[in-house]
Design an enzyme around this catalytic site. Structure first.
Site, PDB file in Angstrom:
ATOM      1  N   CYS A 157       7.414  -2.176  -1.996  1.00 18.12           N
ATOM      2  CA  CYS A 157       6.102  -2.073  -0.573  1.00 18.12           C
ATOM      3  C   CYS A 157       7.115  -2.178   0.589  1.00 18.12           C
ATOM      4  O   CYS A 157       7.668  -2.867   1.206  1.00 18.12           O
ATOM      5  CB  CYS A 157       5.020  -3.438  -0.594  1.00 18.12           C
ATOM      6  SG  CYS A 157       3.995  -3.081   0.808  1.00 18.12           S
ATOM      7  N   CYS A 164       2.664   2.276   5.194  1.00 14.96           N
ATOM      8  CA  CYS A 164       3.090   2.418   3.936  1.00 14.96           C
ATOM      9  C   CYS A 164       4.858   2.769   4.335  1.00 14.96           C
ATOM     10  O   CYS A 164       4.587   4.192   5.013  1.00 14.96           O
ATOM     11  CB  CYS A 164       2.165   3.575   3.159  1.00 14.96           C
ATOM     12  SG  CYS A 164       3.390   3.051   1.597  1.00 14.96           S
TER      13      CYS A 164
END
Length: 261
Positions: free
Chosen positions: A200, A67
């Site tokens: 993101c 991530c």
């Protein structure tokens, strides 16, 4: 903590005593009955020569490979609780990630992207959609659109995320709009969160690299995310591949506390 609006619960687990169950992760991320977050990050001892290990769970309780926004938060968290230097490395299932810290800004040295596929056609929500695919630590589909405001991110994103082309694991879905020669804006439907998020990190990188490949431009590329921040993606082209990929953006502390699970 949050990175460009993508928010996380971070826990120091260098002792190795915390073994989170899926339902505990879900509770932590619940915005009504828990802390509320897009995911949970555990700071752990490394096993392969890096400084630390980053373990990441999506809000559905599933563990994910990487991530980008979480990794920036992780680097600042490691600096605060474990005395990490201005440069820190940590292992992830996507490879070893390095980060350089400068105040609230963190520059990540990403693992090399793989599996670039341009010009994919797929059917979703009754339409034929043309997009692109790249793995920037996790799989991403990038779909260029003329107008981000009219995109049904939830409906179309969910349909593509579960498309048979990307089974069994599925993919994250990014909708990208050109804003200038080296600038784009994106909206992202995140796998594991199963909803649109304000940012993101790996999606920012995926969208920037696809833009560079399809528009034949060099970096750096500025990427405006839904949370209002513009992140910067650097890279070098090597034939049909990308190397020396970096992601620079903010990582901010919000609060700290204790919760009983």
């Amino acid at each position: 903590m949050n990175g460009a609006g993508n928010d996380f619960v971070l826990v120091d687990n260098r002792s190795g005593e915390l073994l989170l169950r899926k339902e505990q992760v879900v509770k932590l991320c619940d915005r009504h009955r828990g802390v509320g977050a897009d995911g949970v990050l555990l700071l752990e001892k490394a096993t392969n020569g890096a400084d630390f290990r980053m373990r990441y769970y999506n809000s559905d309780g599933g563990e994910a490979e990487m991530c980008g926004n979480g990794a920036r938060c992780f680097a600042r968290f490691a600096q605060q609780v474990a005395g990490a230097k201005s440069k820190v490395s940590f292992e992830t299932p996507a490879g070893v990630i390095a980060a350089k810290l400068g105040g609230e800004l963190v520059c990540l040295e990403m693992s090399e992207p793989t599996d670039l596929r341009l010009g994919i056609e797929m059917s979703a929500s009754g339409d034929t959609i043309r997009g692109h695919f790249i793995n920037t630590g996790v799989p991403h589909v990038v779909i260029p659109v003329p107008d981000l405001e009219t995109v049904d991110v939830q409906k179309t994103g969910a349909a593509i995320r579960h498309h048979e082309l990307f089974s069994p694991k599925g993919a994250n879905v990014n909708f990208s709009k050109k804003r200038g020669r080296r600038r784009i804006a994106i909206r992202t439907y995140e796998r594991g969160v199963e909803n649109e998020t304000l940012a993101c990190g790996t999606g920012v990188v995926a969208s920037a690299l696809v833009f560079a490949a399809t528009e034949s431009v060099d970096g750096p590329i500025g990427v405006l995310v839904r949370g209002g921040n513009e992140l910067t993606v650097g890279f070098k082209k090597a034939g049909g591949h990308f190397k020396n990929v970096t992601l620079t953006g903010p990582a901010e502390f919000v609060f700290e506390g204790t919760i009983k699970l």
